[in-house]
Scaffold this motif. Structure first.
Motif, PDB file in Angstrom:
ATOM      1  N   ILE A   1       0.877  -1.173   0.000  1.00 35.04           N
ATOM      2  CA  ILE A   1       0.000   0.000   0.000  1.00 35.04           C
ATOM      3  C   ILE A   1       0.910   1.217   0.000  1.00 35.04           C
ATOM      4  O   ILE A   1       1.659   1.435   0.952  1.00 35.04           O
ATOM      5  CB  ILE A   1      -0.920   0.025   1.232  1.00 35.04           C
ATOM      6  CG1 ILE A   1      -1.818  -1.204   1.264  1.00 35.04           C
ATOM      7  CG2 ILE A   1      -1.765   1.306   1.243  1.00 35.04           C
ATOM      8  CD1 ILE A   1      -2.643  -1.325   2.531  1.00 35.04           C
ATOM      9  N   ALA A   2       0.877   1.995  -1.073  1.00 36.57           N
ATOM     10  CA  ALA A   2       1.777   3.139  -1.223  1.00 36.57           C
ATOM     11  C   ALA A   2       0.988   4.432  -1.108  1.00 36.57           C
ATOM     12  O   ALA A   2      -0.053   4.597  -1.749  1.00 36.57           O
ATOM     13  CB  ALA A   2       2.493   3.069  -2.565  1.00 36.57           C
ATOM     14  N   ILE A   3       1.493   5.350  -0.302  1.00 29.94           N
ATOM     15  CA  ILE A   3       0.775   6.586   0.014  1.00 29.94           C
ATOM     16  C   ILE A   3       1.672   7.780  -0.247  1.00 29.94           C
ATOM     17  O   ILE A   3       2.791   7.860   0.273  1.00 29.94           O
ATOM     18  CB  ILE A   3       0.331   6.595   1.492  1.00 29.94           C
ATOM     19  CG1 ILE A   3      -0.580   5.392   1.782  1.00 29.94           C
ATOM     20  CG2 ILE A   3      -0.380   7.899   1.841  1.00 29.94           C
ATOM     21  CD1 ILE A   3      -0.826   5.145   3.257  1.00 29.94           C
TER      22      ILE A   3
ATOM     23  N   GLY B   1       9.542   3.657   4.359  1.00 30.91           N
ATOM     24  CA  GLY B   1       9.616   4.743   3.386  1.00 30.91           C
ATOM     25  C   GLY B   1       9.975   6.061   4.027  1.00 30.91           C
ATOM     26  O   GLY B   1      10.815   6.124   4.933  1.00 30.91           O
ATOM     27  N   ASN B   2       9.310   7.123   3.612  1.00 25.41           N
ATOM     28  CA  ASN B   2       9.616   8.475   4.066  1.00 25.41           C
ATOM     29  C   ASN B   2       9.295   8.682   5.545  1.00 25.41           C
ATOM     30  O   ASN B   2       9.676   9.679   6.139  1.00 25.41           O
ATOM     31  CB  ASN B   2       8.830   9.477   3.220  1.00 25.41           C
ATOM     32  CG  ASN B   2       9.390  10.879   3.287  1.00 25.41           C
ATOM     33  OD1 ASN B   2      10.574  11.101   3.086  1.00 25.41           O
ATOM     34  ND2 ASN B   2       8.529  11.845   3.566  1.00 25.41           N
ATOM     35  N   ILE B   3       8.629   7.744   6.148  1.00 25.20           N
ATOM     36  CA  ILE B   3       8.278   7.798   7.567  1.00 25.20           C
ATOM     37  C   ILE B   3       9.522   7.722   8.446  1.00 25.20           C
ATOM     38  O   ILE B   3       9.490   8.037   9.631  1.00 25.20           O
ATOM     39  CB  ILE B   3       7.298   6.652   7.918  1.00 25.20           C
ATOM     40  CG1 ILE B   3       6.626   6.871   9.274  1.00 25.20           C
ATOM     41  CG2 ILE B   3       7.985   5.307   7.850  1.00 25.20           C
ATOM     42  CD1 ILE B   3       5.533   7.890   9.253  1.00 25.20           C
TER      43      ILE B   3
ATOM     44  N   ILE C   1       1.658  -7.233   4.552  1.00 27.31           N
ATOM     45  CA  ILE C   1       1.336  -5.949   3.935  1.00 27.31           C
ATOM     46  C   ILE C   1       2.419  -4.946   4.310  1.00 27.31           C
ATOM     47  O   ILE C   1       2.758  -4.803   5.488  1.00 27.31           O
ATOM     48  CB  ILE C   1      -0.041  -5.434   4.390  1.00 27.31           C
ATOM     49  CG1 ILE C   1      -1.151  -6.328   3.818  1.00 27.31           C
ATOM     50  CG2 ILE C   1      -0.259  -3.987   3.958  1.00 27.31           C
ATOM     51  CD1 ILE C   1      -2.530  -5.963   4.302  1.00 27.31           C
ATOM     52  N   THR C   2       2.957  -4.270   3.317  1.00 24.65           N
ATOM     53  CA  THR C   2       3.895  -3.179   3.555  1.00 24.65           C
ATOM     54  C   THR C   2       3.198  -1.862   3.225  1.00 24.65           C
ATOM     55  O   THR C   2       2.670  -1.684   2.124  1.00 24.65           O
ATOM     56  CB  THR C   2       5.150  -3.317   2.680  1.00 24.65           C
ATOM     57  OG1 THR C   2       5.852  -4.515   3.043  1.00 24.65           O
ATOM     58  CG2 THR C   2       6.076  -2.128   2.875  1.00 24.65           C
ATOM     59  N   VAL C   3       3.178  -0.959   4.187  1.00 27.94           N
ATOM     60  CA  VAL C   3       2.616   0.380   4.003  1.00 27.94           C
ATOM     61  C   VAL C   3       3.781   1.331   3.804  1.00 27.94           C
ATOM     62  O   VAL C   3       4.639   1.468   4.680  1.00 27.94           O
ATOM     63  CB  VAL C   3       1.765   0.807   5.211  1.00 27.94           C
ATOM     64  CG1 VAL C   3       1.190   2.203   4.981  1.00 27.94           C
ATOM     65  CG2 VAL C   3       0.651  -0.200   5.469  1.00 27.94           C
ATOM     66  N   LEU C   4       3.828   1.987   2.644  1.00 26.42           N
ATOM     67  CA  LEU C   4       4.927   2.879   2.314  1.00 26.42           C
ATOM     68  C   LEU C   4       4.453   4.327   2.247  1.00 26.42           C
ATOM     69  O   LEU C   4       3.500   4.647   1.520  1.00 26.42           O
ATOM     70  CB  LEU C   4       5.525   2.512   0.953  1.00 26.42           C
ATOM     71  CG  LEU C   4       6.287   1.192   0.836  1.00 26.42           C
ATOM     72  CD1 LEU C   4       6.722   0.977  -0.608  1.00 26.42           C
ATOM     73  CD2 LEU C   4       7.496   1.174   1.761  1.00 26.42           C
TER      74      LEU C   4
ATOM     75  N   HIS D   1       5.170  -1.514  -8.182  1.00 31.71           N
ATOM     76  CA  HIS D   1       3.789  -1.845  -8.537  1.00 31.71           C
ATOM     77  C   HIS D   1       2.975  -2.079  -7.265  1.00 31.71           C
ATOM     78  O   HIS D   1       2.787  -3.210  -6.829  1.00 31.71           O
ATOM     79  CB  HIS D   1       3.802  -3.106  -9.408  1.00 31.71           C
ATOM     80  CG  HIS D   1       2.452  -3.548  -9.883  1.00 31.71           C
ATOM     81  ND1 HIS D   1       2.299  -4.498 -10.860  1.00 31.71           N
ATOM     82  CD2 HIS D   1       1.197  -3.191  -9.533  1.00 31.71           C
ATOM     83  CE1 HIS D   1       1.016  -4.707 -11.072  1.00 31.71           C
ATOM     84  NE2 HIS D   1       0.324  -3.921 -10.274  1.00 31.71           N
ATOM     85  N   PRO D   2       2.473  -1.019  -6.654  1.00 33.31           N
ATOM     86  CA  PRO D   2       1.680  -1.190  -5.436  1.00 33.31           C
ATOM     87  C   PRO D   2       0.287  -1.745  -5.738  1.00 33.31           C
ATOM     88  O   PRO D   2      -0.326  -1.389  -6.749  1.00 33.31           O
ATOM     89  CB  PRO D   2       1.591   0.222  -4.859  1.00 33.31           C
ATOM     90  CG  PRO D   2       1.764   1.118  -6.043  1.00 33.31           C
ATOM     91  CD  PRO D   2       2.657   0.401  -7.002  1.00 33.31           C
ATOM     92  N   TYR D   3      -0.189  -2.586  -4.863  1.00 33.50           N
ATOM     93  CA  TYR D   3      -1.553  -3.122  -4.989  1.00 33.50           C
ATOM     94  C   TYR D   3      -2.576  -2.011  -4.742  1.00 33.50           C
ATOM     95  O   TYR D   3      -3.591  -1.910  -5.425  1.00 33.50           O
ATOM     96  CB  TYR D   3      -1.737  -4.256  -3.977  1.00 33.50           C
ATOM     97  CG  TYR D   3      -3.102  -4.903  -3.987  1.00 33.50           C
ATOM     98  CD1 TYR D   3      -3.624  -5.471  -5.142  1.00 33.50           C
ATOM     99  CD2 TYR D   3      -3.862  -4.963  -2.820  1.00 33.50           C
ATOM    100  CE1 TYR D   3      -4.881  -6.088  -5.136  1.00 33.50           C
ATOM    101  CE2 TYR D   3      -5.112  -5.570  -2.807  1.00 33.50           C
ATOM    102  CZ  TYR D   3      -5.610  -6.127  -3.969  1.00 33.50           C
ATOM    103  OH  TYR D   3      -6.850  -6.729  -3.960  1.00 33.50           O
TER     104      TYR D   3
END
Length: 458
Positions: free
Chosen positions: A106-108, A136-138, A154-157, A171-173
Motif C-alpha cells: 500500500i503506497a501513500i 519509506g519516508n516515515i 502488507i507493507t505500508v509505504l 507496482h503497489p496493490y
C-alpha cells in the motif's frame, strides 16, 4: 562478482547497501558530504566489507551494473548524466527494495498528511491481524524491512515525490494520493513537474489494483480517467458510491457505518480527510467495521504532527515540526480555536506564503519567524498580525515566542518550511523545540520573579 553503486549515505542509502551486500553484490557507496553522521555510517559499512567514498562522487561509481540513488540526490547531477550516457540503469532505493517484496504494498503519497495516514493505515492492518511493515519516508528505510515480507504480509509505504523518481517495476496493490499543493520548488521547475512526480505512483498499476484519490480536489478526481487501476474515492463534503465519506457527521465505508466524526482520535478537518483516506484503503481487504472504528477512535496521531506535548499555566504547547509547506501550516492553524502564538520559518524551498494571509489574520495573535525564510515570510504576513518578530536563530525565536504567550493561548511550532537551515531533519527540530520549551519553563519556575503573563497582550 556483480557490482552496484549507491549514491547517498543517509538512512536509506545505508539500508540499501546492506541489502545489496546480502544479495551478493560488491558494493560501493558514495556521498558528497563527510559530516559526522555520514562518517559514522561509513565506518559501520566499512567494517562489513562495503567500500565507501566521502566528499566526492568519483568515476568509480560508473564501474557498476546498476546505480541506486537515495531520495535526497537530484537525478541531474553530473555523475548520473555520465551513467545515462553509459547506459547504466539508475533506480531509486524504493525500486531496489521493491524487487525483493513478497507481499502486497500500500503506497501513500501527497503533499500533506502522508505520515499520519500511513501510520494509521499500518495500525489498522496490525489490529486486523495482518503482518504489517511501515516504511519509506516515515523514517524506516524500505530496504531494512523488505526481506521480512511474505506472501501474506502488507507493507505500508509513505513516499515522497523524490522517492517516486527513478522507478521501473514498482507496482503497489493500493496506491493513494491524498492531496496536492505546490512544494519542493527548489528541486522542481514548476508545480506541474512536482505533481507529475507524484503521479508516478500509478505508473505500473493494472485493472487488478486500486487507486485511492481525494474526490474534493478536481486535479485528483480528473486523474482517475488516466489510470488503469480501479478507483476508490474519499470525500468529507459529498457522498461517494465506492469509497469513504461523511454522512450525518458519521464516517461511512461504501455505505457501511464506521464511526461518528466526534469520536476520531485525531483532531482537525485535515485529519478527518486522513482518516477517510485510511478507511478507503481498507476496501480491497478483509477489515471489519468494528476493528476499523476502534482503531480510528484509539489512534492519537504521531510525534511532530500537532503533538500537544506540554501545558503550563493555561498555555498549550504544540509541536508540529512535520509541517514543512504552507498548506500543512494552514491546516495546523485551522485546528485550534484558541489564540495562537506561532513559530514558523526554516529552509527556503521557494514556497509562496501570501495565501496564508487570511488565516493568519483570523487565528494568529503573534508570529515569530525564524531561519532562512524568516524575512520573506515576515514581508508577506507581518502586516496582518498584532505582533511579529524575525529572529534567525531558532532557540532565540522560541524564547521570544514563550515570552509572548499568555493563559488561554496555544504556542505552536508549525514551520511551514523544511528544517535543513539549522537542523538535520524535522525530527531533530521537533525534539529540540520540546527540549527548549521544557528548559525555558524550568528556568522561569525557578525564578519566582519571572512569570509567563497571565493575560493576553503583546
Amino acid at each position: 562478482m556483480r557490482r552496484i553503486s549507491i549514491i547517498g549515505l543517509g538512512r536509506s542509502g545505508e539500508a540499501a547497501a546492506l541489502l545489496a551486500k546480502n544479495d551478493g553484490f560488491s558494493v560501493l557507496v558514495s556521498d558528497s558530504s563527510n559530516g559526522d553522521d555520514v562518517r559514522r555510517r561509513a565506518e559501520d559499512l566499512s567494517r562489513q566489507g562495503i567500500f565507501v567514498e566521502l566528499g566526492e562522487h568519483s568515476k568509480k561509481i560508473l564501474d557498476a551494473e546498476i546505480i541506486v540513488v537515495s531520495p535526497g540526490v537530484p537525478l541531474d547531477i553530473e555523475i548520473l548524466k555520465e551513467a545515462e550516457k553509459s547506459k547504466i540503469p539508475v533506480i531509486s532505493e524504493i525500486e531496489f527494495a521493491y524487487r525483493h517484496e513478497q507481499g502486497k504494498v500500500i503506497a501513500i503519497t501527497g503533499s500533506n498528511g502522508k505520515s499520519t495516514t500511513a501510520t494509521l493505515v499500518a495500525r489498522i492492518f496490525e489490529s486486523a491481524g495482518y503482518t504489517t511493515f511501515l516504511a519509506g519516508n516515515i523514517g524506516n528505510p524500505y530496504s531494512s524491512s523488505v526481506m521480512k515480507t511474505s506472501p501474506s504480509s502488507i507493507t505500508v509505504l509513505e513516499l515522497s515525490s523524490f522517492q517516486l523518481e527513478a522507478m521501473d517495476s514498482f507496482h503497489p496493490y493500493v496506491a493513494a494520493i491524498l492531496n496536492l499543493s505546490p512544494d519542493h520548488l527548489d528541486r522542481y521547475s514548476s508545480p506541474d513537474d512536482y505533481f507529475a512526480a507524484k503521479f508516478h505512483i500509478f505508473d505500473n498499476q493494472s485493472a487488478d489494483d486500486y487507486a485511492v484519490l481525494w474526490a474534493d480536489q478536481k486535479e485528483l478526481k480528473s486523474l482517475s480517467e488516466r489510470i488503469f487501476a480501479q478507483t476508490i474515492f474519499f470525500s468529507s463534503s459529498s457522498e461517494v458510491k465506492y469509497g469513504a465519506d461523511v454522512r450525518n457527521n458519521t464516517i461511512y465505508r461504501s455505505g457501511e457505518e464506521i464511526l461518528n466524526v466526534e469520536k476520531l482520535g485525531i483532531p482537525g478537518p485535515h485529519n478527518l480527510n486522513n482518516a477517510l483516506a485510511a478507511v478507503a484503503m481498507t476496501i480491497p481487504f478483509d477489515v471489519s467495521a468494528k476493528i476499523l472504528g476502534r482503531t480510528l477512535r484509539e489512534f492519537k496521531g504521531i510525534e511532530h504532527r500537532l503533538e500537544r506535548f506540554f501545558e503550563h499555566r493555561g498555555i498549550v504547547f504544540v509541536n508540529d515540526s512535520k509541517a514543512t509547506n504552507p498548506d500543512s501550516l494552514k491546516y495546523a492553524l485551522l485546528s485550534f480555536e484558541r489564540p495562537i502564538v506561532l513559530i514558523a520559518g526554516g529552509y527556503d524551498k521557494g514556497a509562496d506564503f501570501s495565501g496564508l494571509r487570511d488565516i493568519f489574520s483570523k487565528r494568529v495573535k503573534a508570529a515569530v519567524f525564524t531561519g532562512d525564510t524568516g524575512e520573506r515570510m515576515a514581508a508577506q504576513l507581518c502586516d496582518v498580525v498584532d505582533f511579529c518578530a524575525v529572529i534567525w536563530e531558532f532557540e532565540k525565536g522560541v524564547r521570544r515566542a514563550v515570552s509572548l504567550a499568555a493563559e488561554g493561548d496555544v504556542l505552536l511550532l508549525s514551520p511551514g518550511c523544511a528544517s535543513f537551515d539549522q537542523f538535520k531533519n524535522f525530527e531533530h527540530r521537533g525534539r529540540f523545540f520540546k527540549e527548549i520549551v521544557q528548559k525555558i519553563i524550568a528556568e522561569r519556575d525557578s525564578d519566582k520573579t519571572a512569570k509567563i503573563p497571565a493575560t493576553r497582550g503583546n
